[in-house]
Design a protein around this motif. Sequence first.
Motif, PDB file in Angstrom:
ATOM      1  N   LEU A  22       0.824   1.746   4.009  1.00 50.38           N
ATOM      2  CA  LEU A  22       0.572   2.806   3.030  1.00 50.38           C
ATOM      3  C   LEU A  22      -0.910   2.898   2.656  1.00 50.38           C
ATOM      4  O   LEU A  22      -1.393   3.974   2.302  1.00 50.38           O
ATOM      5  CB  LEU A  22       1.406   2.572   1.769  1.00 50.38           C
ATOM      6  N   GLY A  23      -1.616   1.785   2.741  1.00 47.93           N
ATOM      7  CA  GLY A  23      -3.034   1.779   2.396  1.00 47.93           C
ATOM      8  C   GLY A  23      -3.862   2.713   3.250  1.00 47.93           C
ATOM      9  O   GLY A  23      -4.903   3.215   2.817  1.00 47.93           O
ATOM     10  N   ALA A  24      -3.399   2.975   4.455  1.00 50.40           N
ATOM     11  CA  ALA A  24      -4.136   3.853   5.370  1.00 50.40           C
ATOM     12  C   ALA A  24      -3.796   5.329   5.166  1.00 50.40           C
ATOM     13  O   ALA A  24      -4.416   6.196   5.771  1.00 50.40           O
ATOM     14  CB  ALA A  24      -3.841   3.450   6.815  1.00 50.40           C
ATOM     15  N   ASP A  29       2.479  10.774  -2.291  1.00 48.96           N
ATOM     16  CA  ASP A  29       3.646   9.939  -2.009  1.00 48.96           C
ATOM     17  C   ASP A  29       3.230   8.512  -1.691  1.00 48.96           C
ATOM     18  O   ASP A  29       3.858   7.550  -2.147  1.00 48.96           O
ATOM     19  CB  ASP A  29       4.465  10.517  -0.850  1.00 48.96           C
ATOM     20  N   ALA A  30       2.163   8.363  -0.882  1.00 45.18           N
ATOM     21  CA  ALA A  30       1.678   7.020  -0.547  1.00 45.18           C
ATOM     22  C   ALA A  30       1.198   6.304  -1.804  1.00 45.18           C
ATOM     23  O   ALA A  30       1.439   5.096  -1.960  1.00 45.18           O
ATOM     24  CB  ALA A  30       0.569   7.099   0.495  1.00 45.18           C
ATOM     25  N   ASP A  31       0.520   7.032  -2.701  1.00 46.96           N
ATOM     26  CA  ASP A  31       0.083   6.425  -3.969  1.00 46.96           C
ATOM     27  C   ASP A  31       1.272   5.864  -4.740  1.00 46.96           C
ATOM     28  O   ASP A  31       1.249   4.729  -5.209  1.00 46.96           O
ATOM     29  CB  ASP A  31      -0.618   7.462  -4.857  1.00 46.96           C
ATOM     30  N   ARG A  32       2.296   6.670  -4.868  1.00 49.49           N
ATOM     31  CA  ARG A  32       3.488   6.266  -5.621  1.00 49.49           C
ATOM     32  C   ARG A  32       4.171   5.071  -4.962  1.00 49.49           C
ATOM     33  O   ARG A  32       4.546   4.097  -5.629  1.00 49.49           O
ATOM     34  CB  ARG A  32       4.458   7.442  -5.718  1.00 49.49           C
ATOM     35  N   LEU A  33       4.332   5.119  -3.650  1.00 53.29           N
ATOM     36  CA  LEU A  33       5.030   4.048  -2.931  1.00 53.29           C
ATOM     37  C   LEU A  33       4.240   2.742  -2.926  1.00 53.29           C
ATOM     38  O   LEU A  33       4.823   1.656  -3.043  1.00 53.29           O
ATOM     39  CB  LEU A  33       5.352   4.493  -1.509  1.00 53.29           C
ATOM     40  N   ILE A  34       2.916   2.831  -2.790  1.00 56.31           N
ATOM     41  CA  ILE A  34       2.114   1.604  -2.767  1.00 56.31           C
ATOM     42  C   ILE A  34       2.115   0.939  -4.148  1.00 56.31           C
ATOM     43  O   ILE A  34       2.150  -0.291  -4.251  1.00 56.31           O
ATOM     44  CB  ILE A  34       0.682   1.866  -2.244  1.00 56.31           C
ATOM     45  N   ALA A  51      -5.781  -3.961  -4.515  1.00 55.80           N
ATOM     46  CA  ALA A  51      -6.613  -2.999  -5.246  1.00 55.80           C
ATOM     47  C   ALA A  51      -8.037  -3.014  -4.702  1.00 55.80           C
ATOM     48  O   ALA A  51      -8.649  -1.952  -4.521  1.00 55.80           O
ATOM     49  CB  ALA A  51      -6.597  -3.309  -6.735  1.00 55.80           C
ATOM     50  N   GLU A  52      -8.555  -4.206  -4.426  1.00 52.94           N
ATOM     51  CA  GLU A  52      -9.906  -4.313  -3.855  1.00 52.94           C
ATOM     52  C   GLU A  52      -9.966  -3.652  -2.481  1.00 52.94           C
ATOM     53  O   GLU A  52     -10.898  -2.919  -2.182  1.00 52.94           O
ATOM     54  CB  GLU A  52     -10.314  -5.782  -3.732  1.00 52.94           C
ATOM     55  N   GLU A  53      -8.970  -3.929  -1.669  1.00 53.54           N
ATOM     56  CA  GLU A  53      -8.964  -3.424  -0.291  1.00 53.54           C
ATOM     57  C   GLU A  53      -8.814  -1.908  -0.220  1.00 53.54           C
ATOM     58  O   GLU A  53      -9.420  -1.261   0.621  1.00 53.54           O
ATOM     59  CB  GLU A  53      -7.831  -4.089   0.495  1.00 53.54           C
ATOM     60  N   TYR A  54      -8.019  -1.335  -1.117  1.00 55.30           N
ATOM     61  CA  TYR A  54      -7.720   0.099  -1.044  1.00 55.30           C
ATOM     62  C   TYR A  54      -8.293   0.871  -2.231  1.00 55.30           C
ATOM     63  O   TYR A  54      -7.747   1.904  -2.623  1.00 55.30           O
ATOM     64  CB  TYR A  54      -6.205   0.302  -0.945  1.00 55.30           C
ATOM     65  N   ALA A  55      -9.409   0.409  -2.769  1.00 55.40           N
ATOM     66  CA  ALA A  55     -10.007   1.050  -3.946  1.00 55.40           C
ATOM     67  C   ALA A  55     -10.382   2.501  -3.697  1.00 55.40           C
ATOM     68  O   ALA A  55     -10.235   3.339  -4.586  1.00 55.40           O
ATOM     69  CB  ALA A  55     -11.237   0.272  -4.406  1.00 55.40           C
ATOM     70  N   PRO A  59      -7.223   4.247  -5.754  1.00 57.59           N
ATOM     71  CA  PRO A  59      -7.847   3.623  -6.929  1.00 57.59           C
ATOM     72  C   PRO A  59      -6.868   3.389  -8.079  1.00 57.59           C
ATOM     73  O   PRO A  59      -7.135   2.589  -8.968  1.00 57.59           O
ATOM     74  CB  PRO A  59      -8.942   4.625  -7.331  1.00 57.59           C
ATOM     75  N   GLY A  60      -5.729   4.038  -8.034  1.00 60.36           N
ATOM     76  CA  GLY A  60      -4.719   3.845  -9.067  1.00 60.36           C
ATOM     77  C   GLY A  60      -4.163   2.431  -9.102  1.00 60.36           C
ATOM     78  O   GLY A  60      -3.587   2.012 -10.104  1.00 60.36           O
ATOM     79  N   LEU A  61      -4.343   1.675  -8.015  1.00 59.92           N
ATOM     80  CA  LEU A  61      -3.896   0.279  -8.004  1.00 59.92           C
ATOM     81  C   LEU A  61      -4.618  -0.519  -9.089  1.00 59.92           C
ATOM     82  O   LEU A  61      -4.017  -1.360  -9.750  1.00 59.92           O
ATOM     83  CB  LEU A  61      -4.123  -0.354  -6.630  1.00 59.92           C
TER      84      LEU A  61
END
Length: 138
Positions: A22-24, A29-34, A51-55, A59-61
């Motif tokens: 999902l990070g990619a 939808d991906a935001d919600r699922l991740i 959160a660091e990896e997919y900032a 960024p919602g992480l």
Amino acid sequence: MQHGDEDLPDFPEFLTRWITYLGAIKSGDADRLILEANGLLNDFSAAVRYAEEYAVSHPGLYLNILENETCTDADKMAAVGMEALNRIPKNYIMRSRVALKTAEYVMIYFQNGDLLCTWSQILEPVRSKKSQVCLKKG
């Protein structure tokens, strides 16, 4: 959806791979699922790592960590927030929300007399607030 009485085998491993997948993907939808998958891991250090990896793409992480984690250590949460501000692009709306939440933790820590924060850190939410025209929804 799960059926049956048995636990799913290697569920944490599945969640780790699911989050990586999902990070990619950049979509609502991906935001919600991740966010959901990260919550199911129930691991603070893993949540911060993702959160660091997919900032940039999710960024919602970071905001999710700052708003929903059960960590009561204001120092740790302020540090997570400051790291988020370093990683999330300055033109993202989400960065402003993260900055405001970070400021809350910085002020809690400051009020406890444990932190000598700079005016720069306190004013970051103001600097992060941009007009809607130039921001990407994050």
